[in-house]
Design a protein around this motif. Sequence first.
Motif, PDB file in Angstrom:
ATOM      1  N   UNK A  28      30.704 150.059   2.950  1.00 48.34           N
ATOM      2  CA  UNK A  28      29.292 149.984   3.311  1.00 48.34           C
ATOM      3  C   UNK A  28      28.601 148.806   2.628  1.00 48.34           C
ATOM      4  N   UNK A  29      29.010 148.515   1.392  1.00 49.39           N
ATOM      5  CA  UNK A  29      28.410 147.390   0.689  1.00 49.39           C
ATOM      6  C   UNK A  29      28.711 146.083   1.412  1.00 49.39           C
ATOM      7  N   UNK A  30      29.967 145.910   1.858  1.00 50.36           N
ATOM      8  CA  UNK A  30      30.336 144.704   2.604  1.00 50.36           C
ATOM      9  C   UNK A  30      29.638 144.656   3.955  1.00 50.36           C
ATOM     10  N   UNK A  31      29.477 145.817   4.581  1.00 51.17           N
ATOM     11  CA  UNK A  31      28.799 145.844   5.877  1.00 51.17           C
ATOM     12  C   UNK A  31      27.351 145.396   5.739  1.00 51.17           C
ATOM     13  N   UNK A  32      26.692 145.888   4.708  1.00 49.15           N
ATOM     14  CA  UNK A  32      25.302 145.493   4.487  1.00 49.15           C
ATOM     15  C   UNK A  32      25.216 144.000   4.156  1.00 49.15           C
ATOM     16  N   UNK A  33      26.114 143.547   3.316  1.00 47.13           N
ATOM     17  CA  UNK A  33      26.107 142.132   2.940  1.00 47.13           C
ATOM     18  C   UNK A  33      26.333 141.252   4.169  1.00 47.13           C
ATOM     19  N   UNK A  34      27.343 141.593   4.970  1.00 43.39           N
ATOM     20  CA  UNK A  34      27.636 140.794   6.165  1.00 43.39           C
ATOM     21  C   UNK A  34      26.464 140.814   7.133  1.00 43.39           C
ATOM     22  N   UNK A  35      25.847 141.984   7.302  1.00 37.41           N
ATOM     23  CA  UNK A  35      24.756 142.105   8.262  1.00 37.41           C
ATOM     24  C   UNK A  35      23.579 141.214   7.872  1.00 37.41           C
ATOM     25  N   UNK A  36      23.245 141.169   6.605  1.00 39.40           N
ATOM     26  CA  UNK A  36      22.057 140.433   6.184  1.00 39.40           C
ATOM     27  C   UNK A  36      22.308 138.939   5.999  1.00 39.40           C
ATOM     28  N   UNK A  37      23.560 138.543   5.753  1.00 44.91           N
ATOM     29  CA  UNK A  37      23.797 137.124   5.565  1.00 44.91           C
ATOM     30  C   UNK A  37      24.466 136.466   6.772  1.00 44.91           C
ATOM     31  N   UNK A  38      24.701 137.240   7.845  1.00 47.93           N
ATOM     32  CA  UNK A  38      25.364 136.678   9.024  1.00 47.93           C
ATOM     33  C   UNK A  38      24.484 135.631   9.701  1.00 47.93           C
ATOM     34  N   UNK A  39      25.126 134.561  10.139  1.00 52.85           N
ATOM     35  CA  UNK A  39      24.448 133.498  10.870  1.00 52.85           C
ATOM     36  C   UNK A  39      25.119 133.313  12.227  1.00 52.85           C
ATOM     37  N   UNK A  40      24.327 132.922  13.200  1.00 53.93           N
ATOM     38  CA  UNK A  40      24.872 132.744  14.555  1.00 53.93           C
ATOM     39  C   UNK A  40      25.735 131.507  14.681  1.00 53.93           C
ATOM     40  N   UNK A  41      25.668 130.605  13.730  1.00 55.99           N
ATOM     41  CA  UNK A  41      26.441 129.365  13.779  1.00 55.99           C
ATOM     42  C   UNK A  41      27.401 129.337  12.586  1.00 55.99           C
ATOM     43  N   UNK A  42      28.693 129.074  12.834  1.00 57.87           N
ATOM     44  CA  UNK A  42      29.282 128.775  14.139  1.00 57.87           C
ATOM     45  C   UNK A  42      29.576 130.045  14.933  1.00 57.87           C
ATOM     46  N   UNK A  43      29.475 129.988  16.241  1.00 60.55           N
ATOM     47  CA  UNK A  43      29.800 131.155  17.073  1.00 60.55           C
ATOM     48  C   UNK A  43      31.310 131.347  17.142  1.00 60.55           C
ATOM     49  N   UNK A  44      31.776 132.503  17.613  1.00 64.96           N
ATOM     50  CA  UNK A  44      33.220 132.759  17.730  1.00 64.96           C
ATOM     51  C   UNK A  44      33.826 131.994  18.899  1.00 64.96           C
ATOM     52  N   UNK A  45      34.007 130.689  18.721  1.00 61.09           N
ATOM     53  CA  UNK A  45      34.414 129.824  19.827  1.00 61.09           C
ATOM     54  C   UNK A  45      35.913 129.853  20.074  1.00 61.09           C
ATOM     55  N   UNK A  46      36.720 130.178  19.057  1.00 55.55           N
ATOM     56  CA  UNK A  46      38.175 130.063  19.225  1.00 55.55           C
ATOM     57  C   UNK A  46      38.691 131.035  20.274  1.00 55.55           C
ATOM     58  N   UNK A  47      38.394 132.327  20.092  1.00 56.47           N
ATOM     59  CA  UNK A  47      38.921 133.315  21.028  1.00 56.47           C
ATOM     60  C   UNK A  47      38.331 133.120  22.413  1.00 56.47           C
ATOM     61  N   UNK A  48      37.064 132.744  22.497  1.00 63.27           N
ATOM     62  CA  UNK A  48      36.452 132.510  23.804  1.00 63.27           C
ATOM     63  C   UNK A  48      37.102 131.317  24.496  1.00 63.27           C
ATOM     64  N   UNK A  49      37.385 130.255  23.743  1.00 62.41           N
ATOM     65  CA  UNK A  49      37.999 129.058  24.327  1.00 62.41           C
ATOM     66  C   UNK A  49      39.422 129.338  24.800  1.00 62.41           C
ATOM     67  N   UNK A  50      40.193 130.039  23.962  1.00 64.64           N
ATOM     68  CA  UNK A  50      41.573 130.368  24.345  1.00 64.64           C
ATOM     69  C   UNK A  50      41.601 131.231  25.596  1.00 64.64           C
ATOM     70  N   UNK A  51      40.756 132.245  25.635  1.00 63.99           N
ATOM     71  CA  UNK A  51      40.730 133.142  26.790  1.00 63.99           C
ATOM     72  C   UNK A  51      40.296 132.409  28.051  1.00 63.99           C
TER      73      UNK A  51
END
Length: 382
Positions: free
Chosen positions: A125-148
């Motif tokens: 839960x501590x990591x989930x809260x940390x990730x949620x509050x410090x997450x940024x939209x850049x860079x987007x998840x381009x690798x899996x989208x590009x491969x697919x």
Amino acid sequence: MLVLTLFWASSFPAPYPLSYLQQLDPDNTGFIGVETFTGLVHSHELPLDPAKLDMLVALAQSNDQGQICYQELVDLISSKRSSSFKRAITNGQRALPRDGLLDEPGLGFYKRFVRYVAYEILPCEMDRRWYFYQHRTCPPPVFMATVTLTQIIVFLCYGARLNKWVLQTYHPEYMKSPLVYHPGHRARAWRFLTYMFMHVGLEQLGFNALLQLMIGVPLEMVHGVLRIGFLYLAGVLAGSLTVSITDMRAPVVGGSGGVYALCSAHLANVVMNWAGMRCPYKLLRMVLALVCMSSEVGRAVWLRFSPPLPASGPQPSFMAHLAGAVVGISMGLTILRSYEENLQDQCGWWVVLLSYATFLLFAIFWNIFAYDLLGAQVLPPP
């Protein structure tokens, strides 16, 4: 003490005299009590994120003195966490509010998706809260989208060219593609990777694309393009090399090596952190994932040894699926263990990397010398 005093002086709007600020730390220890700090934040309306304030309070309450130092505050504000900082946070997380991220109201669509990703991937839960509050939209998840997207475009191009959308590998022109791995073209090293853009047919493409987007995109959002891209490509490369060793007459197509690396890594991470995972219906979803993956492997085995149609040569091997799963379980657990911790700081990472490098060297020498020494009967490439 001087650095801490300067920070207080720059943090609050009113110009406080130095003697007043020194009263916060009369013994010149460089620390300030958590009650004093919290009172200053509320009384002077310091613009500090409430979630980060909760984390800082939890950190202070995890030590015996209940104090905050300047460096801890800087680490929190700058979204950096040292190992000692993270351990202290973990020990003090019981001081955090009981409400989890799932209880937060008024979130937009993207923030709800980020919250979903946090609960799908992270076990703490501590990591989930940390990730949620410090997450940024850049860079987007381009690798899996590009491969697919690339796999879909390649499939459509070959489908239109061959006028065949199901079991494309049975078309006599299919194996002439420069992307397919064929044992007769082992010297063309790029084929050990580019085969991931070719697929047996619509069924295999749909299965791989669905799993890549459902599992690969959340993993990439949390762990980053470098880690997930490396894991995926390691599974792809291990798949073709394993086929060249264990099924020396068979070609390989499809991205199943990479897909199974991602899936097995995620499933293994869920099992290892079962009690902490909060994704809904996790047991049912794991059973369904294992059934689907096993069915796909069984279908690949059937097509390899009992093809439904007469074919001019051996059909693509299924060993890439198994090799990808092994890579995912061995390498993925290290990569997914902490979404922040540097891999080079983990002893297990170097052991896994050395093992993988040893396998690559063995496979390279095998492809150079073993075929001739063993007299393997490989059909000439089309």
